[in-house]
Design a protein around this motif. Structure first.
Motif, short mmCIF file in Angstrom:
data_model
loop_
_atom_site.label_atom_id
_atom_site.label_comp_id
_atom_site.label_asym_id
_atom_site.label_seq_id
_atom_site.Cartn_x
_atom_site.Cartn_y
_atom_site.Cartn_z
N PHE A 296 -0.03 -7.08 -29.06
CA PHE A 296 -1.26 -6.63 -27.79
C PHE A 296 -0.63 -6.04 -26.70
CE2 PHE A 296 -2.93 -8.12 -24.15
CZ PHE A 296 -4.49 -7.64 -24.02
N MET A 297 -1.13 -5.22 -26.17
CA MET A 297 0.11 -4.91 -25.09
C MET A 297 -1.44 -5.09 -23.80
SD MET A 297 2.16 -1.57 -24.21
CE MET A 297 1.12 -0.58 -24.80
N GLY A 298 -1.62 -5.06 -23.01
CA GLY A 298 -2.28 -5.26 -21.99
C GLY A 298 -2.13 -4.93 -19.92
N LEU A 299 -2.67 -4.36 -19.21
CA LEU A 299 -2.61 -3.97 -17.66
C LEU A 299 -3.51 -3.98 -17.00
CD1 LEU A 299 -1.32 -1.43 -19.92
CD2 LEU A 299 0.94 -1.84 -17.92
N LEU B 206 -6.90 -2.89 -19.14
CA LEU B 206 -6.71 -1.70 -20.18
C LEU B 206 -5.88 -2.64 -21.35
CD1 LEU B 206 -6.45 0.84 -21.48
CD2 LEU B 206 -4.43 1.37 -20.26
N GLU B 207 -6.83 -2.83 -22.51
CA GLU B 207 -5.77 -3.43 -23.66
C GLU B 207 -5.83 -3.00 -24.77
OE1 GLU B 207 -8.14 -7.26 -24.03
OE2 GLU B 207 -8.91 -7.17 -21.20
N LEU B 208 -4.86 -2.77 -25.42
CA LEU B 208 -4.67 -2.09 -26.59
C LEU B 208 -3.85 -3.57 -27.39
CD1 LEU B 208 -2.53 -0.41 -24.32
CD2 LEU B 208 -2.79 1.09 -26.09
N GLY B 209 -4.62 -3.24 -28.88
CA GLY B 209 -4.24 -4.06 -29.77
C GLY B 209 -3.68 -3.46 -31.15
#
Length: 631
Positions: free
Chosen positions: A264-267, A279-282
């Motif tokens: 996961f990566m989020g800001l 803003l979220e990426l999975g």
């Protein structure tokens, strides 16, 4: 000129023509056939580019090893163009490159691609050579010294320009999501927009609705500020990078969001210190995101936050402008209306559209009768229920206190709220299935007129503070309109009553007989009182019998035998009649508990009357009969 000279000219001309042709043949580029294997089995490429050759009609003639890797083909597998284009988003971008010369940028298996195609002619066959290049975007890592390449700068310039191109929220969010997916591939990509009024997140994703079209869609399930990774970004306001979520136990993904992710990566999206959203990426792959990816997304997130914040501000201003415009139209449209029924009809329709509710209407307080009653029409409620929407206001009752305090009454579920039970409004709330409900006081010049009621939001959920503020503005504007309409109505009614009484008095002093006087009087009074039934009971001259005066009866024709329309003076019920007691009877709703003698109850049942007003006819302190009006 003789034959010898003519022949010499022909010879010289032929030599000159031969020389010119020979010279042109020597200077023209030499054409040689290209070996079939050079084109079919080894198309051009520098090892990093994926190259494929497509025939007219769509058959793939050749592709290099890099293309096989990109399209995930086995070494012996025969390529199929229809299958290959399914890897691209949008599909049409790669399909158009394979159809003719052109350039396009799209996403292939989650990676940003720049494609170019050339039209070729080979052994009388028309071919298209497609070259796909995968530019590497590099950015600054935390603490690193790596710079931005020219390709990265160009890509970021295009993405930020696309995000700022429109103030429409949907277009802005679409540009943000499309921009992020061109930089970092992910299985899940979404923007969570923070709704500060409702204190919740609204999530948006780009979903494919067909093989070539996708659409921005809102997730119907929102998020609370303390849930999962979104809650961490909201509370900490720092980026979150988790390469393997199974190894990070202090913070866990929210249940039901991004199922099956492994990394996961989020800001947090911050615009001038204001929290805008996340803003979220999975990804379903462990280690799919790196520090370099976080650095790139961090640069893009700053521009995305500003673009989203501007779009939200524009959306709110547009909403306010629309509301003010509708409020202005509301006042202009009803300022000249005087008929209450038409007034309420137009008002409730406009209020329902303005606030976006299923039910809207007015409850007016009749001070003389101490009754709070709904006005027909009541938007969203049938007239049968509206007619029953009538509550007595007892002295020192909770409803009277609420009217005196002029407070806004708000509930999440009117059908189960104890407050609505105490106010006496629960029976209507249950019958009409009222849920979220607001009663906004209508007051004009310090006088309490009643309430503006709205119930059951179209979108569900609680009423927002902005909606409550808008309702207060609406109630303040319409209260004076309603008061003016009611004053005009009362003035007309007083004038009609005065004219009716004048005509009755005039008739009594004329040569008309008793039957004519009573018939005209009952008809006029029934019209003024808007009664469906009007009747007169008279004592005979011997004062032995009280009987119905049939010729003056107003209402539906009912064939009643003479014996049920007459009451003898010596009957035990007679002392309780209106004539004998000389008391006024007013009943809003006839029930078994209401003290009415059987003689009256039987007649009212035959006339199908549920509310009545009865007054005695008195001459020199002696009761000579009684007037009845009912609905």
């Amino acid at each position: 000129m003789n034959a010898f000279d003519l022949g010499l000219i022909f010879i010289i001309t032929g030599l000159v023509f031969f020389g010119v042709v020979r010279l042109l043949a020597q200077t023209a580029p030499k054409m040689r056939p290209v070996p079939e294997g050079d084109l079919l089995h080894s198309p051009a490429g520098n090892g990093e580019e994926a190259v494929l050759v497509v025939e007219a009609g769509g058959r793939v003639r050749s592709l290099n090893e890099r293309a096989r890797q990109v399209f995930q083909l086995r070494e012996d597998e025969i390529p199929d163009l229809e299958r290959l284009v399914r890897h691209a988003r949008p599909v049409d971008a790669l399909m158009m490159l394979c159809a003719g010369e052109g350039r396009a940028r799209f996403v292939l298996n989650g990676r940003f691609v720049e494609g170019v195609s050339y039209a070729l002619t080979f052994q009388q066959d028309k071919l298209v050579l497609v070259s796909l290049r995968f530019p590497e975007l590099t950015g600054l890592t935390e603490g690193g010294e790596q710079g931005l390449s020219s390709q990265t700068l160009q890509t970021f310039t295009e993405l930020t320009r696309a995000m700022a191109a429109s103030l429409d929220l949907e277009q802005t969010l679409t540009a943000v999501l499309e921009g992020v997916e061109k930089i970092v591939p992910a299985d899940y990509l979404e923007v969570g927009v923070w709704d500060s009024e409702l204190r919740r997140f609204v999530f948006f994703q780009l979903n494919w609705v067909s093989s070539s079209e996708r659409r921005l869609e809102q997730d119907p399930v929102g998020g609370a500020p303390g849930e999962g990774y979104t809650g961490f970004l909201y509370q900490e306001r720092v980026p979150l990078l988790i390469t393997d979520i199974s190894r990070r136990m202090d913070v866990r993904p929210a249940e039901g969001r991004m199922p099956g992710i492994r990394s996961f990566m989020g800001l947090p999206l911050m615009a001038d210190g204001e929290f805008v959203g996340t803003l979220e990426l999975g990804s379903r792959v462990i280690g799919a995101f790196r520090e370099e990816d976080l650095g790139l997304i961090r640069l893009l997130a700053e521009q995305a936050a500003l673009a989203i914040r501007n779009a939200l501000v524009f959306q709110e201003e547009k909403k306010r402008s629309t509301e003010l415009s509708r409020l202005s139209q509301l006042t202009q449209a009803f300022g000249s209306m005087r008929d209450p029924k038409s007034l309420f009809s137009r008002l409730v329709e406009n209020v329902a559209r303005l606030i976006k509710v299923h039910i809207a209407g007015f409850l007016l307080y009749q001070e003389a009768q101490r009754v709070l009653e709904a006005q027909i029409p009541f938007y969203g409620l049938p007239d049968q229920i509206t007619e029953l929407y009538r509550v007595n206001v007892g002295i020192n009752s909770p409803l009277e206190n609420a009217l005196l305090e002029q407070d806004v009454l708000l509930t999440e579920d009117a059908s189960t709220d104890p407050l609505w039970e105490n106010l006496g409004l629960a029976f209507v709330a249950q019958a009409a299935s009222l849920h979220e409900t607001v009663l906004v006081p209508l007051q004009s010049g310090g006088r309490m007129l009643g309430y503006l009621q709205v119930s059951n939001r179209l979108e569900g959920g609680s009423f927002t503070q902005s909606e409550l503020n808008l309702l207060m503005i609406v109630s303040n504007q319409v209260a004076s309109i309603i008061e003016n309409a009611l004053l005009v109505q009362q003035s007309r009614q007083r004038a009609q009553r005065a004219e009716a009484l004048r005509q009755i008095v005039s008739l009594t002093s004329s040569a008309a007989n008793l039957d004519e006087i009573l018939q005209f009087s009952v008809q006029e009074l029934a019209r003024l009182l808007r009664a469906e039934v009007g009747a007169v009971f008279l004592m005979d001259q011997a004062r032995t019998t009280l009987s119905l005066h049939r010729s003056s009866f107003v209402g539906p024709a009912v064939d009643l035998p003479e014996r049920v329309t007459r009451l003898q003076v010596d009957d035990a019920q007679f002392p309780f009649t209106i004539t004998e007691s000389q008391e006024v009877l007013r009943v809003g709703l006839i029930t078994d508990e209401v003290p009415i003698i059987p003689f009256y109850r039987h007649l009212l049942s035959q006339w199908n009357v549920h509310s009545v007003l009865a007054v005695p006819l008195v001459v020199r302190s002696l009761g000579v009969g009684e007037l009845w009006f009912g609905n």
